[in-house]
Structures are given as structure tokens and as C-alpha cells.
Design an enzyme around this catalytic site. Structure first.
Site, PDB file in Angstrom:
ATOM      1  N   ARG A   9      -2.599  -1.771  -3.346  1.00 13.68           N
ATOM      2  CA  ARG A   9      -3.648  -1.085  -3.433  1.00 13.68           C
ATOM      3  C   ARG A   9      -3.399  -0.095  -4.600  1.00 13.68           C
ATOM      4  O   ARG A   9      -2.567   0.734  -4.628  1.00 13.68           O
ATOM      5  CB  ARG A   9      -3.775  -0.213  -2.012  1.00 13.68           C
ATOM      6  CG  ARG A   9      -4.693   0.542  -2.033  1.00 13.68           C
ATOM      7  CD  ARG A   9      -4.903   1.472  -0.829  1.00 13.68           C
ATOM      8  NE  ARG A   9      -5.990   2.281  -0.835  1.00 13.68           N
ATOM      9  CZ  ARG A   9      -6.108   3.191   0.258  1.00 13.68           C
ATOM     10  NH1 ARG A   9      -5.253   3.246   1.200  1.00 13.68           N
ATOM     11  NH2 ARG A   9      -7.232   4.076   0.159  1.00 13.68           N
ATOM     12  N   ASN A  17       0.889  -1.374   0.137  1.00 12.62           N
ATOM     13  CA  ASN A  17       0.045   0.008  -0.007  1.00 12.62           C
ATOM     14  C   ASN A  17       0.652   1.172   0.090  1.00 12.62           C
ATOM     15  O   ASN A  17       1.315   1.509   1.075  1.00 12.62           O
ATOM     16  CB  ASN A  17      -0.822  -0.120   1.317  1.00 12.62           C
ATOM     17  CG  ASN A  17      -1.910   1.088   1.239  1.00 12.62           C
ATOM     18  OD1 ASN A  17      -1.817   2.199   0.390  1.00 12.62           O
ATOM     19  ND2 ASN A  17      -2.803   1.042   2.022  1.00 12.62           N
ATOM     20  N   ARG A  44      -6.769  18.192   2.102  1.00 13.19           N
ATOM     21  CA  ARG A  44      -7.450  18.390   0.728  1.00 13.19           C
ATOM     22  C   ARG A  44      -8.783  18.980   1.335  1.00 13.19           C
ATOM     23  O   ARG A  44      -9.555  18.770   2.414  1.00 13.19           O
ATOM     24  CB  ARG A  44      -7.777  17.030   0.183  1.00 13.19           C
ATOM     25  CG  ARG A  44      -7.084  16.217  -0.457  1.00 13.19           C
ATOM     26  CD  ARG A  44      -6.996  14.779  -0.994  1.00 13.19           C
ATOM     27  NE  ARG A  44      -6.420  13.781  -0.204  1.00 13.19           N
ATOM     28  CZ  ARG A  44      -6.577  12.657  -0.170  1.00 13.19           C
ATOM     29  NH1 ARG A  44      -7.697  12.027  -1.000  1.00 13.19           N
ATOM     30  NH2 ARG A  44      -5.874  11.991   0.515  1.00 13.19           N
ATOM     31  N   GLU A  86      -7.952  -2.528   4.756  1.00  8.32           N
ATOM     32  CA  GLU A  86      -8.038  -2.671   3.082  1.00  8.32           C
ATOM     33  C   GLU A  86      -6.942  -3.716   2.995  1.00  8.32           C
ATOM     34  O   GLU A  86      -7.242  -4.493   1.773  1.00  8.32           O
ATOM     35  CB  GLU A  86      -7.397  -1.377   2.631  1.00  8.32           C
ATOM     36  CG  GLU A  86      -8.493  -0.188   2.461  1.00  8.32           C
ATOM     37  CD  GLU A  86      -8.040   1.011   3.402  1.00  8.32           C
ATOM     38  OE1 GLU A  86      -7.151   0.946   4.349  1.00  8.32           O
ATOM     39  OE2 GLU A  86      -8.450   2.024   3.017  1.00  8.32           O
ATOM     40  N   HIS A 102     -11.582   4.879  -1.441  1.00  7.61           N
ATOM     41  CA  HIS A 102     -11.723   3.973  -0.258  1.00  7.61           C
ATOM     42  C   HIS A 102     -12.587   2.762  -0.534  1.00  7.61           C
ATOM     43  O   HIS A 102     -13.210   2.198   0.505  1.00  7.61           O
ATOM     44  CB  HIS A 102     -12.399   4.715   0.985  1.00  7.61           C
ATOM     45  CG  HIS A 102     -11.239   5.934   1.339  1.00  7.61           C
ATOM     46  ND1 HIS A 102     -11.632   7.250   1.695  1.00  7.61           N
ATOM     47  CD2 HIS A 102      -9.997   6.060   1.594  1.00  7.61           C
ATOM     48  CE1 HIS A 102     -10.820   7.809   2.014  1.00  7.61           C
ATOM     49  NE2 HIS A 102      -9.641   7.272   1.965  1.00  7.61           N
TER      50      HIS A 102
END
Ligand code: ADP
Length: 397
Positions: A93, A11, A241, A382, A181
């Protein structure tokens, strides 16, 4: 999958590479680690085994290590620490799969070239996701690599959830909402029914709140709407962000303030969100510990936006049975969860303050027994989702 077979999950973000190794048919976590500060400060590698014992650590003080250097070290480290394990797949990922890719896929050099074309859609993430794929291809060309896309879980959303109200000629170019996500939400959807079988067919809103933050409406485990759209800058305010912005602001920044595309991109991705509003930090822990009113304003804005999106996603579902918190903030911030649940009382959310304050490690319900909406904390995972997908792909090949 034999007992000594392993799947390695990579990842890779903009400044770090995390890896995990899962072994045997049950995909037990056998090792995990990360290299941080790839481009600034002292790069630091640490690896731990399943019992959290440190099995490797190293610092680099002489200039930036970068993704390539980091991957070279990690592949070397893996090869010398495999301890009899055979790597059957490396799962990655990958933030964006574009229109063409809506499921885990075997990565070839040609496919990586194709994915490279999507970089403008995820400029902060995709180049870093793809760099390790090339490194493994060069150093261990026989190991199958599988790409798992953060957009994939949302691919089945209804057309109106994906569409912008733009002319069809633009939409046909792939300018639509994708959502991100997805691997985190897919994991949540997979474990919630185990925690409470009654939730298998429920209307669930999940909030993945980390440095990146988004929310997703799931109906019986399927994504029906999400706050992130064409890119991962939409929706909630995040660490740096801005989240949803009136598009007219972008025109104003360019026309009136003379900002060019690079400056606007930097503003929206790296200088806004919690950092921009507070002027202090992008890190929720730092803001929660600060007495500065600007820190409070940044947190309040995030809570407010979560509440607004919660209403919108509940509308998309026609009601809500459960609310799930995940990600570094969702899993750890007692006060943010309390504030969000307080504002969501109108939906029938009743937090159990004792359960919330206990700040559970692991999957736990934190709402009162008679709360109309069940509230859960589900630690993000994840990596396990990627390992499962990677194994499925190699076993099906
Ligand atoms: P990423 O999206 O990079 O994977 P994480 O999911 O690790 O990030 O989330 C990072 C965020 O979680 C940071 O804002 C951090 O401050 C926040 N966080 C971590 N621990 C806590 C805590 N105990 N209380 C409040 N916020 C926390």
C-alpha cells in the site's frame, strides 16, 4: 496462480507494519499479522492463520525495532513459515502516486527513487510505505513487488473535483486534489453490488473512518469526489489530523504565532483532530467511554463535519442512494453511526436501530427497509484489493 502460490501484502504505517498472505487462485487469506510499536514502547509481533490460531508472537524490549528491523524479522519469519507456499508477488500500500501513477505498478529501484520525491505530499506515510519495498528488494530481490496507490481510485474524478482555484502555473506543478483511501473505496465499490445488485449503478457516499478518515462520492462504482485533497490532512477531523482548515489559519500561525513549518506540520498532523479538540485521546473508544465534556465536543465535531461533507458529496452526485460506513470507527461505533444517520434524515436516511445496535460483523445493511437511502456497513479490506491488483500485474507481465 497455483494452489500453493501466494501473494503477500504489506501495509506499513508510521508505527506499525501489517502483513497478510493470500493463497491460491481465489486469494484465500492464509495468514495475517502485524508488528506494532516500532519506535516506542515494546515492539510486538503477532501472526495468525486463517482460523485465528496464533502462529507466531514476539516482543522486543531493548530499544526501537524500526521499519528496517521489523521488515528483516518479517521476511525471515515469512521464509521459515511459508509451509510450501511460493511467493509470486509482494503488494504494497503506497499512499501517494502523484500525477504520474494512477494504477498498480511493478516497483523498481528507479521507481522507488522517483516516488521518494513525493514525500513532502505525504510526510507521515510515504517514507514508511517505501522503506519495506527497499527491504524486500535487498533481502528477496527476485520477488516482484507491486505498488498500489491510495490516490489511484480517484484519478478519474472530473476536472472540477480535482482543481483548486489557483493560478494554472501552480496547478501545473501537480498542486491539485488527489484523494486518498482509494483502495478502501475500490474494495467497497467491488463488494457492494454483490451485497445488493441494485447498487451497481447507484450514487454512493462511503465514509472510511479510522485513525485517518475521509469520505468519497461514487457514481456507479467510480470516484467522483472526495474529502481528502492534495494531502491526507484535508477533509474530516481525524484521530490527530485537523482536516479542512481555512488556509488563513496557517498564515496566522506562522505570521502571528511565529510557528515554523515543522511546528505547523506537527500541529496539523499529530496534535489536532479528536486528540486536539478533546485534549484526551485520538482513540474513539476512549472518547466514547469518557464523561469529560471535551470528549463529547470532539465526537460532536466529527459527526457535524461528516454531516456537512455528506451534503457536499450528495450534491456532487446529484443525490444519494446509499451511505456506507467503513474503517475502525465506521465498523464499530454504533453511536457515531446513529448520530450521523440522525443528522442525515433530510436526505432520506432512516436507520434501523436494531440492525445498527446489533453491530454486525461483516457486510450488512443497517437502514430500514423503506429508507430512501440504504445504509451499509462494509468492513475495510484494502489488503485484499492490493492482493488482487498485485496478482493482476504479475499475471499480465
Ligand atoms: P487505521 O486508520 O489506523 O487503520 P482503524 O481503521 O483501525 O485505524 O480505526 C481506528 C479507530 O477505530 C480508533 O479511533 C478506534 O478507537 C476506533 N474503534 C475501534 N473499535 C471501536 C469500537 N468498538 N467503538 C468505537 N470506536 C472504535
Amino acid at each position: 496462480m497455483l494452489a500453493n502460490d501466494s501473494v503477500i501484502v504489506i501495509n506499513a504505517g508510521s508505527s506499525s507494519i501489517k502483513f497478510s498472505m493470500y493463497s491460491g487462485p481465489a486469494l484465500d487469506l492464509t495468514m495475517r499479522g502485524k508488528i506494532e510499536n516500532l519506535y516506542s514502547g515494546v515492539a510486538h509481533f503477532i501472526a495468525q492463520d486463517a482460523g485465528n490460531k496464533v502462529v507466531g508472537e514476539r516482543h522486543w524490549r531493548d530499544g526501537p525495532l524500526g521499519h528496517e528491523g521489523g521488515m528483516r524479522f518479517l521476511i525471515d519469519f515469512a521464509q521459515t513459515h511459508l509451509d510450501g507456499h511460493r511467493v509470486v508477488a509482494v503488494g504494497h500500500r503506497i499512499v501517494h502516486g502523484g500525477v504520474a501513477h494512477s494504477g498498480p505498478i511493478l516497483l523498481t529501484a528507479a521507481l522507488v527513487d522517483e516516488l521518494e520525491k513525493l514525500v513532502p505530499l505525504a510526510p507521515l506515510h510515504l517514507p514508511h510505505n517505501l522503506a519495506p519495498v527497499r527491504s524486500v528488494m535487498a533481502m528477496a530481490p527476485h520477488v516482484p513487488q507491486i505498488g498500489c496507490f491510495d490516490t489511484a481510485f480517484h484519478a478519474g474524478q472530473p476536472a472540477e473535483a480535482q482543481a483548486f482555484a489557483l493560478p494554472a502555473t501552480i496547478t501545473e506543478l501537480g498542486v491539485r486534489r488527489y484523494g486518498f483511501h482509494g483502495l478502501s473505496y475500490e474494495y467497497i465499490a467491488s463488494v457492494l453490488p454483490q451485497a445488493d445488485p441494485g447498487l451497481a449503478h447507484a450514487r454512493v457516499v462511503a465514509a472510511h473512518l479510522g485513525n485517518g478518515a475521509s469520505m468519497c462520492a461514487m457514481d456507479a462504482g467510480r470516484s467522483v469526489a472526495s474529502t481528502m485533497g492534495f494531502t491526507a490532512v484535508d477533509g474530516l477531523p481525524m484521530g490527530t489530523r485537523c482536516g479542512a482548515l481555512d488556509p488563513g489559519v496557517v498564515l496566522y500561525l506562522m505570521q502571528e504565532l511565529g510557528m515554523d513549518v515543522a511546528a505547523v506540520q506537527k500541529l496539523m498532523y499529530q496534535q489536532s483532530g479528536l486528540l486536539g479538540v478533546s485534549g484526551i485521546s485520538s482513540d474513539m473508544r476512549t472518547l466514547e467511554q469518557s464523561d469529560d465534556p471535551r470528549a463529547k465536543a470532539a465526537i460532536d465535531l466529527m459527526v457535524y463535519r461528516i454531516g456537512r461533507e455528506l451534503g457536499s458529496l450528495a450534491a456532487a452526485l446529484g443525490g444519494i442512494d446509499a451511505l456506507v460506513f467503513s474503517g475502525g470507527i465506521g465498523e464499530n461505533s454504533v453511536s457515531l453511526r446513529a448520530a450521523v444517520c440522525y443528522d442525515a434524515a433530510w436526505l432520506g436516511v432512516q436507520l434501523d436501530h436494531t440492525a445498527n445496535t446489533a453491530n454486525p460483523r461483516g457486510i450488512a445493511r443497517i437502514s430500514k427497509a423503506d429508507s430512501k437511502v440504504a445504509v451499509w456497513v462494509v468492513p475495510a479490506n484494502e489488503e485484499l484489493m492490493i492482493a488482487r491488483h498485485a496478482l493482476d500485474v504479475v499475471e499480465a507481465a
